[in-house]
Design a protein around this motif. Structure first.
Motif, short mmCIF file in Angstrom:
data_model
loop_
_atom_site.label_atom_id
_atom_site.label_comp_id
_atom_site.label_asym_id
_atom_site.label_seq_id
_atom_site.Cartn_x
_atom_site.Cartn_y
_atom_site.Cartn_z
N GLU A 118 0.91 -1.18 0.00
CA GLU A 118 0.04 0.04 0.04
C GLU A 118 1.01 1.33 -0.03
O GLU A 118 0.38 2.14 -0.54
N LYS A 119 1.84 1.24 0.69
CA LYS A 119 2.83 2.48 0.78
C LYS A 119 3.42 2.69 -0.82
O LYS A 119 3.40 3.79 -1.12
N ARG A 120 3.86 1.54 -1.15
CA ARG A 120 4.46 1.82 -2.53
C ARG A 120 3.42 2.17 -3.65
O ARG A 120 3.93 3.14 -4.33
N VAL A 121 2.34 1.91 -3.48
CA VAL A 121 1.22 2.46 -4.50
C VAL A 121 0.76 3.89 -4.17
O VAL A 121 0.79 4.78 -5.05
N GLN A 122 0.82 4.26 -2.80
CA GLN A 122 0.66 5.76 -2.58
C GLN A 122 1.72 6.57 -2.96
O GLN A 122 1.48 7.81 -3.58
N LEU A 123 2.99 6.01 -2.95
CA LEU A 123 4.14 6.81 -3.26
C LEU A 123 4.15 6.89 -4.73
O LEU A 123 4.36 8.03 -5.30
N GLU A 124 3.75 6.01 -5.46
CA GLU A 124 3.75 6.18 -7.05
C GLU A 124 2.59 7.16 -7.37
O GLU A 124 2.88 8.00 -8.21
N ARG A 125 1.46 7.10 -6.85
CA ARG A 125 0.36 7.93 -7.06
C ARG A 125 0.73 9.72 -6.72
O ARG A 125 0.57 10.39 -7.53
N GLU A 126 1.52 9.81 -5.73
CA GLU A 126 1.77 11.14 -5.43
C GLU A 126 2.83 11.46 -6.34
O GLU A 126 2.96 12.69 -6.79
N GLU A 127 3.71 10.64 -6.93
CA GLU A 127 4.87 11.19 -7.71
C GLU A 127 4.15 11.35 -9.01
O GLU A 127 4.59 12.55 -9.73
N GLU A 128 3.26 11.03 -9.58
CA GLU A 128 2.34 10.91 -10.94
C GLU A 128 1.71 12.28 -10.70
O GLU A 128 1.68 13.15 -11.71
N GLU A 129 1.01 12.68 -9.57
CA GLU A 129 0.14 13.61 -9.47
C GLU A 129 1.11 14.88 -9.48
O GLU A 129 0.62 16.20 -9.83
#
Length: 344
Positions: A118-129
Motif C-alpha cells: 500500500e505504501k508503494r502504491v501511494q508513493l507512485e500516485r503522489e509522484e504522478e500527481e
C-alpha cells in the motif's frame, strides 16, 4: 578510604598528552553482546523455529558505508540453536524495525507485506500527481465515483433488509415512547400515594400521642388526690395482723383485699406461715422473792409432796386395765382427787 575516591589526579609539570600512545582499533571491530531475537524466524539449514524473545550471545558490528539520516546501522550475528548455522540481521531505523539479512526467513510477515505494498502504491500516485495536473483531476473523479457507488450499495442493502424483515421501525419507536411515558406516570402515582400514606400515619401518631398524654395527666391527678400521707414504717407489715374482714372470705361474692407478694410468700406474724414460726416473742421474767426461814424449813416437805404429786399424776395419766381388758376412766379420776387431797 578517602584516598580511593579522588576525582582529580595529579599531572606533573612536564606532562605532554601527545606522547601518550593511541589505540588504533579497526572500525569494523565486533563486540559480544547479549540480546533477544527481535522476531520469529526459521532456520534455512535445518528448519528449526526460533521464537521471538529467545536469548543469544551475539556479535555486534557497525555496518560500513550505510547511514540513515546520520544514524549508524548495526549488524548482529547469532547461531541456530539446533545446527549452529550463522544467522544475521541488522537494524532498520527507517521503519523502526529489524531487517532479516542471511541464514533464516522471517515468519508472520503477511500484514507487513500488505502495508508495504500500500505504501508503494501511494508513493507512485503522489509522484504522478506532482508532474501531471490532469492525473490529479482523474484521481479525484475516480474517488468521488467510488464513494457514490459505495453509498448506493449501502442504500440497496438497507432496502433489501426492510423488504425481507417487514419491521416498522417508526411504530416500534412510538410504542417504546408510549411505554416509557406510562412507566413515568405510574412511578409518579406511586410516589404520591406513598407520601400521602406517610402523612396520614404521622397525623394518627400525633393524635394518639396527645390522647395518651391527656390520659396520663388525668391518672396522675386522680392518684395524687386519692393518695394519703402515711407515717407507717416499712417494717410494720411484719407485725400487723389482718382481720378476716380485711382479708375477705368466701366464695359468696365478697371482694377480697389485695394480698401483697411478700405476704403470699412469707406471711405475717399473726398467720401460721413460716414467718410466725421463726419469730419468737420474749416472755416477761418472773420476779424473784427471797424465801423466809420458815418457808425454808417447810421447803423439804413441800418438795417431797410435789415429787409425790408428779408421780401420782404420771400414774393417773396411764390407763388402768381391768381383767376384761378395758380401761376405767372413773377410777382414774377418783384416784387423782384423793391424791390431791392428801398433798394438801
Amino acid at each position: 578510604m578517602s584516598e580511593r575516591k579522588v576525582l582529580n589526579k595529579y599531572y606533573p609539570p612536564d606532562f605532554d598528552p601527545s606522547k601518550i600512545p593511541k589505540l588504533k582499533l579497526p572500525k569494523d571491530r565486533q563486540y559480544v553482546v547479549r540480546l533477544m531475537a527481535p522476531f520469529n524466524m526459521r532456520c534455512k539449514t535445518c528448519g528449526e523455529y526460533i521464537y521471538k524473545g529467545k536469548k543469544f550471545n551475539a556479535r555486534k558490528e557497525t555496518v560500513q558505508n550505510e547511514l540513515y539520516m546520520g544514524l549508524p546501522i548495526f549488524r548482529f550475528y547469532i547461531k541456530c540453536t539446533r545446527c549452529l548455522a550463522e544467522i544475521t540481521f541488522k537494524t532498520d531505523p527507517e521503519n523502526t524495525d529489524y531487517a532479516m539479512e542471511h541464514g533464516a526467513t522471517r515468519n508472520f510477515q503477511a500484514e507487513k507485506l500488505v502495508e508495504e505494498a500500500e505504501k508503494r502504491v501511494q508513493l507512485e500516485r503522489e509522484e504522478e500527481e506532482l508532474n501531471n495536473p490532469m492525473k490529479v483531476l482523474e484521481n479525484r473523479t475516480k474517488d468521488s465515483k467510488m464513494e457514490m457507488e459505495v453509498l448506493e450499495n449501502l442504500q440497496e442493502l438497507k432496502e433489501l433488509n426492510q423488504r425481507q424483515a417487514l419491521v416498522d421501525f417508526e411504530g416500534m419507536i412510538g410504542r417504546y415512547r408510549e411505554m416509557e411515558q406510562r412507566e413515568k406516570e405510574r412511578e409518579k402515582e406511586e410516589d404520591e400515594r406513598e407520601t400521602k400514606e406517610m402523612l396520614d400515619r404521622a397525623l394518627v401518631k400525633r393524635l394518639r400521642d396527645s390522647d395518651s398524654d391527656s390520659e396520663k395527666e388525668e391518672e396522675s391527678s386522680s392518684s395524687s388526690q386519692s393518695r394519703k400521707p402515711s407515717t407507717d414504717k416499712p417494717t410494720d407489715i411484719l407485725t400487723t395482723v389482718k382481720t378476716p374482714e380485711a382479708q375477705g372470705t368466701s366464695a359468696g361474692g365478697v371482694k377480697r383485699a389485695k394480698v401483697e407478694s411478700w405476704e403470699r410468700s412469707v406471711g405475717t406474724l399473726g398467720s401460721k406461715g413460716a414467718l410466725g414460726s421463726l419469730v419468737v416473742r420474749k416472755k416477761p421474767a418472773a420476779a424473784f422473792i427471797k424465801p423466809s426461814p420458815v418457808a425454808a424449813a417447810a421447803a423439804p416437805t413441800s418438795q417431797t409432796d410435789s415429787k409425790a404429786s408428779t408421780a401420782d399424776s404420771k400414774n393417773a395419766s396411764r390407763p388402768v386395765t381391768t381383767q376384761n381388758g378395758s380401761s376405767s376412766l372413773s377410777l382414774l379420776g377418783e384416784y387423782s382427787d384423793s391424791d390431791s387431797n392428801d398433798s394438801e
